[in-house]
Design an enzyme around this catalytic site. Structure first.
Site, PDB file in Angstrom:
ATOM      1  CG  HIS A 104      -3.418  -0.816  -3.186  1.00 44.13           C
ATOM      2  ND1 HIS A 104      -3.600   0.527  -2.963  1.00 44.13           N
ATOM      3  CD2 HIS A 104      -3.429  -1.392  -1.950  1.00 44.13           C
ATOM      4  CE1 HIS A 104      -3.733   0.750  -1.674  1.00 44.13           C
ATOM      5  NE2 HIS A 104      -3.632  -0.399  -1.038  1.00 44.13           N
TER       6      HIS A 104
ATOM      7  CG  ASN B 261      -3.109   4.487   1.048  1.00 44.98           C
ATOM      8  OD1 ASN B 261      -4.151   4.570   1.707  1.00 44.98           O
ATOM      9  ND2 ASN B 261      -2.509   3.333   0.823  1.00 44.98           N
TER      10      ASN B 261
ATOM     11  CB  SER C  81      -0.977   0.006   1.183  1.00 52.54           C
ATOM     12  OG  SER C  81      -0.428  -0.576   2.304  1.00 52.54           O
TER      13      SER C  81
ATOM     14  CD  GLU D  46      -4.264   3.067  -5.997  1.00 56.51           C
ATOM     15  OE1 GLU D  46      -4.063   2.550  -4.882  1.00 56.51           O
ATOM     16  OE2 GLU D  46      -4.146   4.289  -6.188  1.00 56.51           O
TER      17      GLU D  46
HETATM   18  N1  LIG Z   1      -4.570  -4.549   5.778  1.00 60.69           N
HETATM   19  C1  LIG Z   1      -5.007  -3.696   4.862  1.00 60.69           C
HETATM   20  O1  LIG Z   1      -6.036  -3.031   5.035  1.00 60.69           O
HETATM   21  C2  LIG Z   1      -4.254  -3.539   3.571  1.00 60.69           C
HETATM   22  C3  LIG Z   1      -4.911  -2.946   2.488  1.00 60.69           C
HETATM   23  C4  LIG Z   1      -4.250  -2.859   1.260  1.00 60.69           C
HETATM   24  C5  LIG Z   1      -2.948  -3.345   1.141  1.00 60.69           C
HETATM   25  N2  LIG Z   1      -2.315  -3.891   2.229  1.00 60.69           N
HETATM   26  C6  LIG Z   1      -0.962  -4.425   2.022  1.00 60.69           C
HETATM   27  O2  LIG Z   1      -1.034  -5.844   1.946  1.00 60.69           O
HETATM   28  C7  LIG Z   1       0.155  -6.436   2.453  1.00 60.69           C
HETATM   29  C8  LIG Z   1      -0.192  -7.420   3.554  1.00 60.69           C
HETATM   30  O3  LIG Z   1      -0.874  -6.735   4.583  1.00 60.69           O
HETATM   31  P1  LIG Z   1      -1.753  -7.514   5.684  1.00 60.69           P
HETATM   32  O4  LIG Z   1      -2.550  -6.469   6.359  1.00 60.69           O
HETATM   33  O5  LIG Z   1      -2.408  -8.685   5.046  1.00 60.69           O
HETATM   34  O6  LIG Z   1      -0.587  -8.016   6.663  1.00 60.69           O
HETATM   35  P2  LIG Z   1      -0.677  -9.187   7.754  1.00 60.69           P
HETATM   36  O7  LIG Z   1       0.296  -8.798   8.803  1.00 60.69           O
HETATM   37  O8  LIG Z   1      -2.092  -9.450   8.141  1.00 60.69           O
HETATM   38  O9  LIG Z   1      -0.138 -10.478   6.969  1.00 60.69           O
HETATM   39  C9  LIG Z   1       1.166 -10.583   6.469  1.00 60.69           C
HETATM   40  C10 LIG Z   1       1.497 -12.063   6.325  1.00 60.69           C
HETATM   41  O10 LIG Z   1       2.759 -12.167   5.656  1.00 60.69           O
HETATM   42  C11 LIG Z   1       3.419 -13.299   6.198  1.00 60.69           C
HETATM   43  N3  LIG Z   1       4.841 -13.241   5.853  1.00 60.69           N
HETATM   44  C12 LIG Z   1       5.825 -12.517   6.428  1.00 60.69           C
HETATM   45  N4  LIG Z   1       7.007 -12.776   5.816  1.00 60.69           N
HETATM   46  C13 LIG Z   1       6.749 -13.675   4.823  1.00 60.69           C
HETATM   47  C14 LIG Z   1       7.564 -14.334   3.850  1.00 60.69           C
HETATM   48  N5  LIG Z   1       8.867 -14.111   3.765  1.00 60.69           N
HETATM   49  N6  LIG Z   1       6.978 -15.217   3.018  1.00 60.69           N
HETATM   50  C15 LIG Z   1       5.643 -15.460   3.100  1.00 60.69           C
HETATM   51  N7  LIG Z   1       4.817 -14.850   4.004  1.00 60.69           N
HETATM   52  C16 LIG Z   1       5.376 -13.969   4.853  1.00 60.69           C
HETATM   53  C17 LIG Z   1       3.115 -13.213   7.682  1.00 60.69           C
HETATM   54  O11 LIG Z   1       3.343 -14.464   8.326  1.00 60.69           O
HETATM   55  C18 LIG Z   1       1.652 -12.809   7.662  1.00 60.69           C
HETATM   56  O12 LIG Z   1       0.796 -13.931   7.674  1.00 60.69           O
HETATM   57  C19 LIG Z   1       1.037  -5.274   2.909  1.00 60.69           C
HETATM   58  O13 LIG Z   1       1.925  -4.954   1.881  1.00 60.69           O
HETATM   59  C20 LIG Z   1       0.030  -4.135   3.131  1.00 60.69           C
HETATM   60  O14 LIG Z   1       0.600  -2.868   2.974  1.00 60.69           O
HETATM   61  C21 LIG Z   1      -2.944  -4.019   3.419  1.00 60.69           C
END
Ligand SMILES: NC(=O)c1ccc[n+]([C@@H]2O[C@H](COP(=O)([O-])OP(=O)(O)OC[C@H]3O[C@@H](n4cnc5c(N)ncnc54)[C@H](O)[C@@H]3O)[C@@H](O)[C@H]2O)c1
Length: 298
Positions: free
Chosen positions: A142, A192, A121, A154
């Site tokens: 995204h 964002n 993001s 996005e």
């Molecule tokens: N949460 C939101 O609202 C949102 C919205 C849009 C985009 N994002 C983006 O999505 C991505 C994930 O966010 P999230 O909220 O799902 O995070 P999260 O913390 O819920 O999940 C992340 C996952 O990645 C895993 N992980 C860490 N290192 C890893 C690796 N080397 N190989 C495989 N898996 C690995 C972790 O174990 C965890 O399960 C981020 O880049 C975030 O910016 C999040």
């Protein structure tokens, strides 16, 4: 020409489980990859629950649920998980070094013609692409949270993204029932870049004593027809996430208008992160849907 039927999703957290769900529900074979087996099992349970919710709403049949779940396999080893992928969607933890490492490994392990997408993001898609050794194949996808519900994807073109890659991702996003919007890679992209200054301004409005939490959120809900006020939305996104995106904007553009409000900085430093920590601008009791303003702002 790209034919996409096998998709690997890296990261089985909040976003990864939703992304896997949507691909599998629309007929793609999905490999969900995470370093944590516990996260993978939790993700499968969440997908099952969310499919049940769709059945209860009448938008899905019981048989579709079974077929969807059958299309998802899980894996803790990235090289194995991506070995047959036509598309990888990376949704691992938002950390630059981690993403650069993952994309370097993808360069070595994913099939040559595989499209590599990131759900970041806030991190530069161009920077992630440069670590991949095949920047033309890297693109931002995204998705919005919750992924099965939110229509927008996005699509972010990195500086070197090939036109055919963008076209393939746009077409595929439509087959997921999503509405793709193609934008260029600058800090915050579009979503964002516009949302975070709005949230920051709402926090400044509270910080400067112009109005209280309820008043600020009510003005935006009833006056602008926003489904949720900006302070409640900030709590939902996570105040730490909002702060980190504002810092990306501030640093990336060098413009003081993006400077995070000192109140936001203080709240994050003190561990008041919003819904996930139990308190932000509002207080969250487990199991309760009632919205109560935090005692600090009441
Ligand atoms: N949460 C939101 O609202 C949102 C919205 C849009 C985009 N994002 C983006 O999505 C991505 C994930 O966010 P999230 O909220 O799902 O995070 P999260 O913390 O819920 O999940 C992340 C996952 O990645 C895993 N992980 C860490 N290192 C890893 C690796 N080397 N190989 C495989 N898996 C690995 C972790 O174990 C965890 O399960 C981020 O880049 C975030 O910016 C999040």
């Amino acid at each position: 020409m790209y034919t996409i039927s096998n998709v690997a999703v890296i990261g089985a957290g909040t976003m990864g489980n939703g992304i896997a769900h949507v691909f599998a529900q629309n007929g793609f074979e999905v490999t969900l990859i995470d370093v944590s087996e516990t996260q993978l099992q939790k993700a499968l349970a969440t997908i099952g629950k969310n499919l049940d919710r769709q059945i209860a709403k009448g938008v899905l049949q019981e048989a579709d649920k079974e077929a969807t779940i059958k299309r998802i396999s899980t894996c803790t080893a990235l090289p194995l998980g991506v070995s047959n992928a036509h598309l990888v969607v990376e949704a691992a933890t938002e950390n630059v070094d981690l993403k650069l490492r993952i994309f370097k490994e993808l360069c070595e392990r994913a099939p040559e013609n595989c499209i590599l997408a990131t759900n970041t993001s806030s991190i530069s898609v161009t920077r992630i692409a440069s670590a991949s050794g095949r920047p033309g194949k890297v693109i931002g996808m995204h998705f919005m949270n919750p992924v099965p519900v939110m229509k927008l994807v996005e699509i972010i073109n990195g500086y070197a993204t090939e036109t055919e890659v963008t076209e393939a991702v746009v077409t595929m996003s439509k087959t997921l029932g999503k509405v793709p919007c193609v934008v260029n890679d600058y800090p915050g992209f579009v979503a964002n870049r516009i949302l975070m200054p709005l949230i920051n301004e709402a926090i400044y409005t509270l910080y400067e004593g112009v109005a209280g939490v309820v008043e600020i959120d009510t003005v935006m809900k009833l006056g602008m027809a926003h489904p949720m006020g900006p302070l409640q939305l900030a709590d939902f996104i996570g105040l730490d996430v909002c702060l980190s995106i504002l810092r990306v904007l501030h640093e990336g553009f060098g413009n003081p208008k993006y400077a995070p409000c000192p109140l936001l900085v203080n709240m994050v430093t003190a561990g008041y992160l919003g819904a996930k920590s139990g308190e932000g601008f509002y207080r969250y009791e487990p199991g309760s849907k009632e919205l109560t303003v935090s005692g600090r702002f009441a």
